[in-house]
Motif scaffolding. Structure first.
Motif, PDB file in Angstrom:
ATOM      1  N   ILE A 103      34.265  65.554 -17.213  1.00 19.81           N
ATOM      2  CA  ILE A 103      34.383  65.834 -15.777  1.00 19.81           C
ATOM      3  C   ILE A 103      34.588  67.318 -15.560  1.00 19.81           C
ATOM      4  O   ILE A 103      35.568  67.895 -16.058  1.00 19.81           O
ATOM      5  N   GLU A 104      33.676  67.947 -14.858  1.00 16.58           N
ATOM      6  CA  GLU A 104      33.852  69.337 -14.442  1.00 16.58           C
ATOM      7  C   GLU A 104      34.456  69.333 -13.048  1.00 16.58           C
ATOM      8  O   GLU A 104      33.854  68.831 -12.102  1.00 16.58           O
ATOM      9  N   GLY A 105      35.657  69.882 -12.924  1.00 16.70           N
ATOM     10  CA  GLY A 105      36.366  69.826 -11.655  1.00 16.70           C
ATOM     11  C   GLY A 105      35.659  70.579 -10.541  1.00 16.70           C
ATOM     12  O   GLY A 105      35.012  71.602 -10.776  1.00 16.70           O
ATOM     13  N   VAL A 106      35.755  70.050  -9.330  1.00 12.78           N
ATOM     14  CA  VAL A 106      35.194  70.705  -8.140  1.00 12.78           C
ATOM     15  C   VAL A 106      36.318  70.902  -7.126  1.00 12.78           C
ATOM     16  O   VAL A 106      37.374  70.274  -7.215  1.00 12.78           O
ATOM     17  N   GLU A 107      36.085  71.796  -6.146  1.00  9.72           N
ATOM     18  CA  GLU A 107      37.127  72.095  -5.165  1.00  9.72           C
ATOM     19  C   GLU A 107      37.273  71.005  -4.121  1.00  9.72           C
ATOM     20  O   GLU A 107      38.375  70.751  -3.626  1.00  9.72           O
ATOM     21  N   LYS A 108      36.167  70.385  -3.738  1.00 10.82           N
ATOM     22  CA  LYS A 108      36.246  69.358  -2.702  1.00 10.82           C
ATOM     23  C   LYS A 108      35.114  68.363  -2.867  1.00 10.82           C
ATOM     24  O   LYS A 108      34.115  68.625  -3.538  1.00 10.82           O
ATOM     25  N   LEU A 109      35.281  67.206  -2.254  1.00 12.29           N
ATOM     26  CA  LEU A 109      34.270  66.153  -2.266  1.00 12.29           C
ATOM     27  C   LEU A 109      33.853  65.825  -0.841  1.00 12.29           C
ATOM     28  O   LEU A 109      34.637  66.026   0.103  1.00 12.29           O
ATOM     29  N   GLY A 110      32.642  65.321  -0.687  1.00 13.06           N
ATOM     30  CA  GLY A 110      32.126  64.975   0.636  1.00 13.06           C
ATOM     31  C   GLY A 110      31.991  63.481   0.813  1.00 13.06           C
ATOM     32  O   GLY A 110      32.356  62.679  -0.046  1.00 13.06           O
ATOM     33  N   GLY A 111      31.427  63.088   1.936  1.00 13.55           N
ATOM     34  CA  GLY A 111      31.252  61.681   2.241  1.00 13.55           C
ATOM     35  C   GLY A 111      30.057  61.079   1.521  1.00 13.55           C
ATOM     36  O   GLY A 111      29.243  61.782   0.921  1.00 13.55           O
ATOM     37  N   THR A 112      29.934  59.757   1.581  1.00  8.81           N
ATOM     38  CA  THR A 112      28.820  59.067   0.922  1.00  8.81           C
ATOM     39  C   THR A 112      28.721  57.648   1.459  1.00  8.81           C
ATOM     40  O   THR A 112      29.521  57.216   2.304  1.00  8.81           O
ATOM     41  N   GLU A 113      27.740  56.922   0.951  1.00  2.00           N
ATOM     42  CA  GLU A 113      27.559  55.510   1.258  1.00  2.00           C
ATOM     43  C   GLU A 113      27.444  54.764  -0.065  1.00  2.00           C
ATOM     44  O   GLU A 113      26.788  55.246  -0.995  1.00  2.00           O
ATOM     45  N   HIS A 114      28.085  53.602  -0.159  1.00  5.86           N
ATOM     46  CA  HIS A 114      28.151  52.893  -1.443  1.00  5.86           C
ATOM     47  C   HIS A 114      28.075  51.389  -1.218  1.00  5.86           C
ATOM     48  O   HIS A 114      28.713  50.858  -0.308  1.00  5.86           O
ATOM     49  N   THR A 115      27.285  50.713  -2.066  1.00  2.32           N
ATOM     50  CA  THR A 115      27.188  49.252  -2.036  1.00  2.32           C
ATOM     51  C   THR A 115      27.738  48.696  -3.340  1.00  2.32           C
ATOM     52  O   THR A 115      27.311  49.105  -4.424  1.00  2.32           O
ATOM     53  N   MET A 116      28.663  47.761  -3.230  1.00  4.58           N
ATOM     54  CA  MET A 116      29.322  47.224  -4.420  1.00  4.58           C
ATOM     55  C   MET A 116      28.487  46.134  -5.085  1.00  4.58           C
ATOM     56  O   MET A 116      27.707  45.438  -4.435  1.00  4.58           O
ATOM     57  N   LEU A 117      28.671  45.992  -6.387  1.00  3.16           N
ATOM     58  CA  LEU A 117      27.991  44.966  -7.165  1.00  3.16           C
ATOM     59  C   LEU A 117      28.501  43.575  -6.781  1.00  3.16           C
ATOM     60  O   LEU A 117      29.616  43.427  -6.265  1.00  3.16           O
ATOM     61  N   PRO A 118      27.698  42.523  -7.048  1.00  2.00           N
ATOM     62  CA  PRO A 118      28.246  41.171  -6.938  1.00  2.00           C
ATOM     63  C   PRO A 118      29.310  40.947  -8.013  1.00  2.00           C
ATOM     64  O   PRO A 118      29.283  41.592  -9.058  1.00  2.00           O
ATOM     65  N   ASP A 119      30.232  40.058  -7.735  1.00  3.25           N
ATOM     66  CA  ASP A 119      31.368  39.837  -8.629  1.00  3.25           C
ATOM     67  C   ASP A 119      30.946  39.034  -9.856  1.00  3.25           C
ATOM     68  O   ASP A 119      30.616  37.852  -9.762  1.00  3.25           O
ATOM     69  N   MET A 120      30.950  39.681 -11.028  1.00  2.00           N
ATOM     70  CA  MET A 120      30.529  39.013 -12.262  1.00  2.00           C
ATOM     71  C   MET A 120      31.460  37.860 -12.632  1.00  2.00           C
ATOM     72  O   MET A 120      31.029  36.884 -13.266  1.00  2.00           O
ATOM     73  N   ILE A 121      32.724  37.938 -12.241  1.00  2.00           N
ATOM     74  CA  ILE A 121      33.668  36.862 -12.560  1.00  2.00           C
ATOM     75  C   ILE A 121      33.337  35.624 -11.734  1.00  2.00           C
ATOM     76  O   ILE A 121      33.398  34.490 -12.231  1.00  2.00           O
ATOM     77  N   GLU A 122      32.954  35.832 -10.478  1.00  2.00           N
ATOM     78  CA  GLU A 122      32.570  34.700  -9.652  1.00  2.00           C
ATOM     79  C   GLU A 122      31.262  34.088 -10.152  1.00  2.00           C
ATOM     80  O   GLU A 122      31.105  32.871 -10.170  1.00  2.00           O
ATOM     81  N   ILE A 123      30.331  34.928 -10.589  1.00  2.46           N
ATOM     82  CA  ILE A 123      29.070  34.419 -11.134  1.00  2.46           C
ATOM     83  C   ILE A 123      29.347  33.533 -12.352  1.00  2.46           C
ATOM     84  O   ILE A 123      28.820  32.419 -12.466  1.00  2.46           O
ATOM     85  N   GLY A 124      30.186  34.012 -13.274  1.00  2.00           N
ATOM     86  CA  GLY A 124      30.550  33.205 -14.438  1.00  2.00           C
ATOM     87  C   GLY A 124      31.263  31.925 -14.049  1.00  2.00           C
ATOM     88  O   GLY A 124      31.052  30.870 -14.653  1.00  2.00           O
TER      89      GLY A 124
END
Length: 435
Positions: free
Chosen positions: A223-244
């Protein structure tokens, strides 16, 4: 305290969609604290642990805008760090195991973090040393006030990148230290890092926010450190435990189920382990079709010895599914040894299964031998209590396959990890009444 009343012996048929991944959600939601800019998260599961964490973020001053049933936009541009010293925060955070992952983002952005001793499942010792040793390596000062009900404090005027070897490949520990390191000065190298898909998802999200993380998917993160982070959009995976869980449920109840949108490439060895129990699976694009099976036979090793299913760090088999494998083996043909290496209390629910008629030998706190009944004798319905999330669903699967009526008390434990499980299973033929 709520309960489930289950009428067993029903054969299910239809399609079911897995929820968003619980273990990913707890990390991703904490990461919104790393930036004042908007972060939009999709496929958020509506379960107790996740909803409690979202409420806790709101109490900290994070604005939340519901976009639909599973999507929320978060804005952490007015965080009240003083709230972490309040009695309200202590009470709410103590009830939630995932609250510990607030520390990394708070330390990175605000240079301080506070957390009471977190709650969660009673499945054995779950130490937090990995988290705090990692923070100290980055230059933070750690203190623990045992007289104050167990309260952890971390402070750092400046976080500096460093090399560290994690004392265990902890998923939450890796996530917490990673989130602290993304805004540290210089380069951080984390060896023996967990590399579960949840961690990979977190790394990819942080990189979209402006972090510089390499080695994603391996046990060596840089990890190379940065001074700040910005916004984003993220979609989570389906739950592998529920699938099992749904695969095991289909086998035990002789049901024909199609599990939709599984992100199969991210499931690792999970389908293969269930195949070794003799369960037929058919991968149809991104769906998993489980046909109704009258019998399924447990595989053995080449020399004919008894199969062992054990948990291991990713890409090994996840410990969260060992309870499901154990209960699924009850009606198989053959014998399997379940070896739960990580938690010493996770197998203690087998006494309920034995009372239902299962043939299980609890060898010690970490190992249980299941001698399959091969459908010769059905399980019988009883009244029992759910001790933790995964054991609760294992007991639910047993009850759905049993003859007669079962009652499962303390289903709040199940609700912590499974979204509207009774409603979704009833829609494909189950008979579960919430009392």
């Amino acid at each position: 305290m709520a309960s489930f009343k289950i009428t067993g012996g029903r054969h299910l048929k239809g399609e079911i969609v897995p929820q968003g991944a619980k273990n990913e959600a707890l990390q991703i939601l904490c990461a919104v604290l790393l930036t004042p800019e908007p972060v939009t998260i999709h496929n958020i599961p509506s379960i107790r642990d996740v909803n409690q964490l979202i409420d806790l973020l709101g109490d900290l001053g994070v604005r939340r805008t519901m976009l639909n049933d599973s999507s929320i936009r978060f804005e952490a541009n007015d965080v009240n760090t003083d709230y972490m010293e309040s009695d309200s925060f202590r009470q709410k955070a103590a009830a939630l195991r995932g609250s510990v992952m607030l520390l990394g983002p708070m330390l990175a952005r605000f240079r301080k973090g506070r957390i009471p001793r977190p709650g969660g499942d009673k499945i054995g010792r779950r130490r937090l040393d990995t988290h705090f040793l990692g923070f100290e390596k980055l230059g933070a000062e750690f203190s623990y006030d045992q007289e104050d009900g167990g309260f952890y404090r971390v402070d750092a005027k400046n976080l500096k990148g460093t090399y560290m070897l994690l004392d265990e490949a902890s998923v939450t520990g890796t996530a917490n230290v990673l989130m602290a390191a993304v805004m540290a000065e210089g380069t951080t190298t984390i060896y023996n890092a967990a590399c579960e898909p949840y961690l990979q998802q977190l790394c990819l999200m942080l990189n979209r926010m402006g972090a510089k993380i390499s080695g994603v998917g391996s046990n060596l993160l840089t990890i190379e450190g940065v001074e700040k982070l910005g916004g984003t959009e993220h979609t989570m995976l389906p739950d592998m435990i529920e699938i099992g869980s749904f695969i095991g449920l289909a086998a035990m109840t002789k049901s024909e189920i199609t599990i939709k949108n599984c992100q199969v490439p991210m499931l690792g060895v999970i389908p293969d382990v269930f195949k070794r129990l003799g369960i037929q699976l058919e991968i149809r694009g991104d769906d998993i079709f489980v046909p109704a099976q009258e019998h399924y036979r447990i595989d053995s090793y080449l020399d004919g010895s008894t199969l062992t299913v054990a948990d291991a760090p990713w890409p090994g088999f996840t410990p969260d599914l060992l309870s499901i494998v154990l209960v699924t083996a009850i009606q198989a043909q053959g014998t399997v040894l379940i070896h739960q290496k990580m938690f010493e209390s996770r197998l203690f629910f087998v006494d309920k299964l034995i009372e239902m008629g299962a043939q299980i030998i609890l060898c010690d706190p970490h190992r249980a031998t299941v001698i399959g009944l091969n459908r010769d004798t059905p399980l019988r319905g009883i009244r029992m209590t759910s001790p933790d999330i995964r054991a609760g669903v294992a007991l639910l699967i047993a009850a759905m396959s049993a003859r007669g009526v079962s009652i499962i008390d303390n289903i709040e434990q199940i609700d912590r990890g499974y979204q509207h499980i009774d409603t979704r299973l009833n829609a494909i033929g189950a008979e579960i009444i919430r009392l």
